[in-house]
Design a protein around this motif. Structure first.
Motif, PDB file in Angstrom:
ATOM      1  N   MET A   1       7.207  -6.822  -3.903  1.00 16.57           N
ATOM      2  CA  MET A   1       5.799  -6.179  -4.072  1.00 16.57           C
ATOM      3  C   MET A   1       5.985  -4.816  -4.231  1.00 16.57           C
ATOM      4  SD  MET A   1       2.683  -7.281  -4.328  1.00 16.57           S
ATOM      5  CE  MET A   1       2.611  -8.627  -3.540  1.00 16.57           C
ATOM      6  N   LYS A   2       5.060  -4.168  -4.838  1.00 18.83           N
ATOM      7  CA  LYS A   2       5.290  -2.672  -4.926  1.00 18.83           C
ATOM      8  C   LYS A   2       3.848  -1.780  -4.660  1.00 18.83           C
ATOM      9  CE  LYS A   2       7.925  -5.494  -7.457  1.00 18.83           C
ATOM     10  NZ  LYS A   2       8.490  -6.583  -6.598  1.00 18.83           N
ATOM     11  N   SER A 234       0.980  -9.712  -0.444  1.00 15.71           N
ATOM     12  CA  SER A 234       0.432  -8.849  -0.934  1.00 15.71           C
ATOM     13  C   SER A 234      -0.973  -8.357  -0.161  1.00 15.71           C
ATOM     14  CB  SER A 234      -0.291  -9.211  -2.257  1.00 15.71           C
ATOM     15  OG  SER A 234       0.714  -9.761  -3.215  1.00 15.71           O
ATOM     16  N   PRO A 235      -1.620  -9.262   0.903  1.00 11.03           N
ATOM     17  CA  PRO A 235      -2.500  -8.789   1.631  1.00 11.03           C
ATOM     18  C   PRO A 235      -1.985  -7.688   2.515  1.00 11.03           C
ATOM     19  CG  PRO A 235      -2.832 -11.073   1.439  1.00 11.03           C
ATOM     20  CD  PRO A 235      -1.237 -10.660   0.932  1.00 11.03           C
ATOM     21  N   VAL A 236      -0.707  -7.485   2.806  1.00 10.65           N
ATOM     22  CA  VAL A 236      -0.447  -6.322   3.781  1.00 10.65           C
ATOM     23  C   VAL A 236      -0.795  -5.004   3.229  1.00 10.65           C
ATOM     24  CG1 VAL A 236       1.862  -5.291   4.609  1.00 10.65           C
ATOM     25  CG2 VAL A 236       1.535  -7.643   4.653  1.00 10.65           C
ATOM     26  N   TYR A 237      -0.648  -4.729   2.034  1.00 14.00           N
ATOM     27  CA  TYR A 237      -1.131  -3.574   1.443  1.00 14.00           C
ATOM     28  C   TYR A 237      -2.486  -3.080   1.680  1.00 14.00           C
ATOM     29  CZ  TYR A 237      -2.493   0.457  -1.390  1.00 14.00           C
ATOM     30  OH  TYR A 237      -2.925   1.398  -1.892  1.00 14.00           O
ATOM     31  N   HIS A 238      -3.337  -3.860   1.361  1.00 13.92           N
ATOM     32  CA  HIS A 238      -4.790  -3.843   1.961  1.00 13.92           C
ATOM     33  C   HIS A 238      -5.152  -3.467   3.334  1.00 13.92           C
ATOM     34  CE1 HIS A 238      -5.396  -4.644  -2.281  1.00 13.92           C
ATOM     35  NE2 HIS A 238      -4.588  -5.870  -2.172  1.00 13.92           N
ATOM     36  N   VAL A 239      -4.430  -4.179   4.137  1.00 12.47           N
ATOM     37  CA  VAL A 239      -4.512  -4.148   5.475  1.00 12.47           C
ATOM     38  C   VAL A 239      -3.953  -2.856   6.138  1.00 12.47           C
ATOM     39  CG1 VAL A 239      -4.096  -5.068   7.829  1.00 12.47           C
ATOM     40  CG2 VAL A 239      -4.537  -6.618   5.953  1.00 12.47           C
ATOM     41  N   ASP A 311       0.968  -9.105  10.033  1.00 14.30           N
ATOM     42  CA  ASP A 311       0.285 -10.761  10.575  1.00 14.30           C
ATOM     43  C   ASP A 311      -0.159 -11.049   9.457  1.00 14.30           C
ATOM     44  OD1 ASP A 311       1.371  -9.915  12.853  1.00 14.30           O
ATOM     45  OD2 ASP A 311      -0.329  -9.338  13.759  1.00 14.30           O
ATOM     46  N   SER A 312      -0.649 -10.322   8.490  1.00 14.81           N
ATOM     47  CA  SER A 312      -1.315 -10.884   7.273  1.00 14.81           C
ATOM     48  C   SER A 312      -0.547 -11.949   6.154  1.00 14.81           C
ATOM     49  CB  SER A 312      -2.314 -10.155   6.620  1.00 14.81           C
ATOM     50  OG  SER A 312      -1.440  -8.957   5.889  1.00 14.81           O
ATOM     51  N   VAL A 313       0.791 -11.768   6.255  1.00 15.87           N
ATOM     52  CA  VAL A 313       1.862 -12.351   5.268  1.00 15.87           C
ATOM     53  C   VAL A 313       1.744 -13.974   5.220  1.00 15.87           C
ATOM     54  CG1 VAL A 313       4.174 -12.587   5.110  1.00 15.87           C
ATOM     55  CG2 VAL A 313       3.492 -10.399   5.497  1.00 15.87           C
ATOM     56  N   LEU A 314       1.684 -14.365   4.257  1.00 13.11           N
ATOM     57  CA  LEU A 314       1.653 -15.915   4.047  1.00 13.11           C
ATOM     58  C   LEU A 314       3.198 -16.265   4.154  1.00 13.11           C
ATOM     59  CD1 LEU A 314       0.539 -18.705   3.418  1.00 13.11           C
ATOM     60  CD2 LEU A 314       1.261 -17.939   0.821  1.00 13.11           C
ATOM     61  N   ARG A 315       3.193 -17.261   5.390  1.00 14.02           N
ATOM     62  CA  ARG A 315       4.594 -17.867   5.619  1.00 14.02           C
ATOM     63  C   ARG A 315       4.399 -19.367   5.377  1.00 14.02           C
ATOM     64  NH1 ARG A 315       7.595 -13.922   8.280  1.00 14.02           N
ATOM     65  NH2 ARG A 315       6.503 -11.919   8.899  1.00 14.02           N
TER      66      ARG A 315
END
Length: 342
Positions: A1-2, A234-239, A311-315
Motif C-alpha cells: 500500500m502506498k 488501507s484504513p490505516v492511512y485514513h486513521v 488496529d484497523s488492519v484487516l487480519r
C-alpha cells in the motif's frame, strides 16, 4: 500500500542521495562513483512513499548512492526486467510480489541471496525458498468501502455480483498492476475453472477498471464509487493521517489472498556487495518502520512497533493459497481479456 498514492500521486521519480562515505556498516569506504540502480514501482519512489526516506538513511550509513527508477506498477517493472535481461541495466529490484515469483524465476532475471536479515522474518512470509526474492512487507487483498455511502456492504465475492451493487466497484487492470492480478488470482482460487463465469456475473457491478492502484484509489476517495479493490491495511492511512474511520476493509467469507512484496538482486549486476547491503538494510528495523507508515503495509519483522492506527488492519481468519503453476500468468491474463471484453 502506498501512502503517496493515498495522496493521489502517480508519478515517475528519480532520486539520488550522497553523504557519509561508509560502506557495509563502516567496513570500508565506498568508491565515490558507486551508485546502485534500483527498479521499483511508482509509489515506492514518489515523494510520500517509503523510497526517499529509506534511501536517504541507507546512503548516510553506507555512502552508497541509490537511483530509484519507477517505470510503473510491479507488473510493468517485471516486464522491463524481462526485456532487458540479455543486457541488464539495474542492480536491484524492489516490489515484485509472490504472484510474480514463478515468472521471475522462469525468466532467470534474479540472483539468489540469503540475507542474514531473514533470521528476523517468520518462515511463512519467506515465499521463495531459493532466496531470489526476499520479503519486505505484506498485506491482504480486500474490497474497501466507504461507510458514509454504503450501509449494507457485501460479505463475499459472490455478493459483489448482486444487482444492488451495480456500478459500485472499482477494480484494477491485471495486465499492468499486481493488485489487479491479485484479484484475478483470488477469483481463480475461489471459483477454479468457473472463474470466467464469475467475471461475467461480476461485470455489471464494475464501474471501471483502472490502469493502476493509485488511479483506482483516487477515484474511490473522490466518491466515484463506494467500493474499490485495495488492501486490508488501507484504513490505516485514513486513521493515522486523517483521524478518520470512514473507510473500512471487508472480510469475505471466501477467504483472502496474501500479497507479500519482495526484493532481489538482478542477475548480472556488477555491484553485488552494494546490492546485498541495500537488501540487508531493507530488513533492518528502521527501514521496516518506514515501510509500515509510508507504504501502509505490514512489516515482515514482528519486532517493529506499530502505532494504534494499525488496529484497523484487516487480519482475515482464512488465508487462501495462490493457484499453482503461475509460470505464465500471461495466458491467464489473455483469457481474462477474452472473457471480459466479450
Amino acid at each position: 500500500m502506498k501512502k503517496n498514492l493515498y495522496c493521489l500521486l502517480h508519478i515517475f521519480i528519480l532520486i539520488s542521495f550522497s553523504t557519509v562515505p561508509l560502506f557495509a556498516g563502516g567496513n570500508k569506504e565506498a568508491p565515490a562513483s558507486l551508485a546502485l540502480e534500483v527498479y521499483c514501482y511508482d509509489s515506492f519512489s514518489s515523494e510520500w512513499g517509503p523510497g526517499p526516506s529509506i534511501i536517504e538513511s541507507f546512503t548516510e550509513q553506507t555512502g552508497i548512492r541509490v537511483n530509484l527508477h519507477a517505470p510503473g506498477d510491479a507488473v510493468t517493472v517485471l516486464q522491463r526486467l524481462i526485456f532487458e535481461k540479455a543486457e541488464p541495466w539495474a542492480d536491484v529490484v524492489i516490489g515484485l510480489d509472490n504472484s510474480l515469483l514463478d515468472t521471475a524465476l522462469a525468466e532467470g532475471i534474479l540472483e539468489p541471496y540469503a540475507s542474514p536479515g531473514l533470521r528476523n522474518v517468520p518462515d511463512h512470509l519467506v515465499f521463495d525458498g531459493s532466496h531470489h526474492l526476499l520479503p519486505y512487507d505484506y498485506g491482504h487483498y480486500a474490497i474497501n468501502y466507504d461507510t458514509l455511502f454504503m450501509e449494507n456492504p457485501p460479505d463475499s465475492l459472490e455478493d459483489l455480483t448482486a444487482a444492488e451493487y451495480k456500478d459500485q466497484l472499482i477494480l484494477v487492470d491485471p495486465r499492468t498492476s499486481t493488485p489487479g492480478l491479485g484479484f484475478l488470482l483470488w477469483t481463480v482460487t475461489v471459483y477454479a475453472d468457473e472463474w470466467p463465469a464469475y467475471w461475467k456475473r461480476l461485470r455489471p457491478s464494475i464501474l471501471t477498471i483502472a490502469d493502476g492502484w493509485s488511479q483506482a484509489y483516487a477515484l474511490y476517495t473522490s466518491q466515484e464509487a463506494p467500493m474499490v479493490l485495495s488492501y486490508g491495511t488501507s484504513p490505516v492511512y485514513h486513521v493515522e493521517y486523517e483521524g478518520s474511520g470512514r473507510y473500512a476493509a471487508l472480510e469475505f467469507t471466501d477467504g483472502h489472498i496474501m500479497q507479500i512484496e519482495g526484493m532481489g538482486i538482478i542477475n548480472g549486476t556488477e555491484n553485488r556487495s552494494a546490492a546485498e547491503a541495500l537488501i540487508d538494510f531493507m530488513l533492518e528495523k528502521e527501514a521496516q518502520g518506514i515501510l509500515a507508515l509510508s507504504n501502509i503495509m505490514l512489516p515482515v519483522r514482528k519486532d517493529v512497533p506499530l502505532p494504534p492506527s494499525f488496529d484497523s488492519v484487516l487480519r482475515p481468519a482464512q488465508i487462501l493459497a495462490l493457484p499453482s503453476g503461475l509460470e505464465d500468468t500471461g495466458q491467464l491474463i489473455d483469457r481474462w481479456v477474452e472473457v471480459f471484453t466479450h
